[in-house]
Design a protein around this motif. Sequence first.
Motif: not given
Length: 243
Positions: A39-40, A56-59, A99-102, A186-190
Amino acid sequence: MTEAPVLTIDGPSGAGKGTVSRLVARRLGWRFLDSGAIYRALAWAARRRGVDLNDADAVARVAGEMELEFICDDDVKVLVDGEDVTDRLQTEECGRIASKIAAYPQVRRALLDKQRAFRRPPGLVADGRDMGTVVFPDAPYKVFLTASAEERARRRYLQLKAQGLDVNLDQIIKDLEERDRRDREREESPLVPAKDAVVIDSSDLSIDEVVDRVLALLPETVKSSSGATASSGSGGEDQLRRN
Ligand code: DC
């Protein structure tokens, strides 16, 4: 063919996952996955390409494009698009962006196969936030390693000071709490313990004590085939490092 065994070690920042996972992997002779570094690395690659971090899509597209390589000698080196970025991934800023993009579901999906590709014989120790819940839900051995927020912040403070950085404990506590909150909510994989994970609180334990507790969860047959010993004295530092 049966799949290689996996030991997952999840938990919040500063609980000691990184140090403990590396030592356990070394004792077992297994491979090691530092999923936070992935992720880093993506955070770094997205910044490098000038991508809007709110898109999000671009990342997620960068996750598909970037060439990621881990070189494991005594230490692990991380190469992104052929460039050694190991040191640059350690900064607080990189952790914050990671952490933000995760939190983006597209990003997590794009990184799933990259993480699962680490599962190869003789076995894998996987360190992260969702290793036991999402990436390797069928792992036979799962640990959730935690510690009090004060103790985690104190470890981070000592580590940064040892690197000669000018650090402020209150700021570290604030950053850590903010990152924990985002990772947990976060909603996804907290960040939550898998239902079948063994929870270990490392607040009052030395590294060797944690390593021994983790190794005690594995059957003797697995340890003896890996050449691991059940005793302490792993050569680990007595101060838990990052993670
Ligand atoms: O473990 P670390 O501090 O290097 O991880 C950086 C960030 O990456 C962390 O704040 C959340 C994210 N992460 C994640 O969402 N899932 C993982 N399996 C590992 C890390």
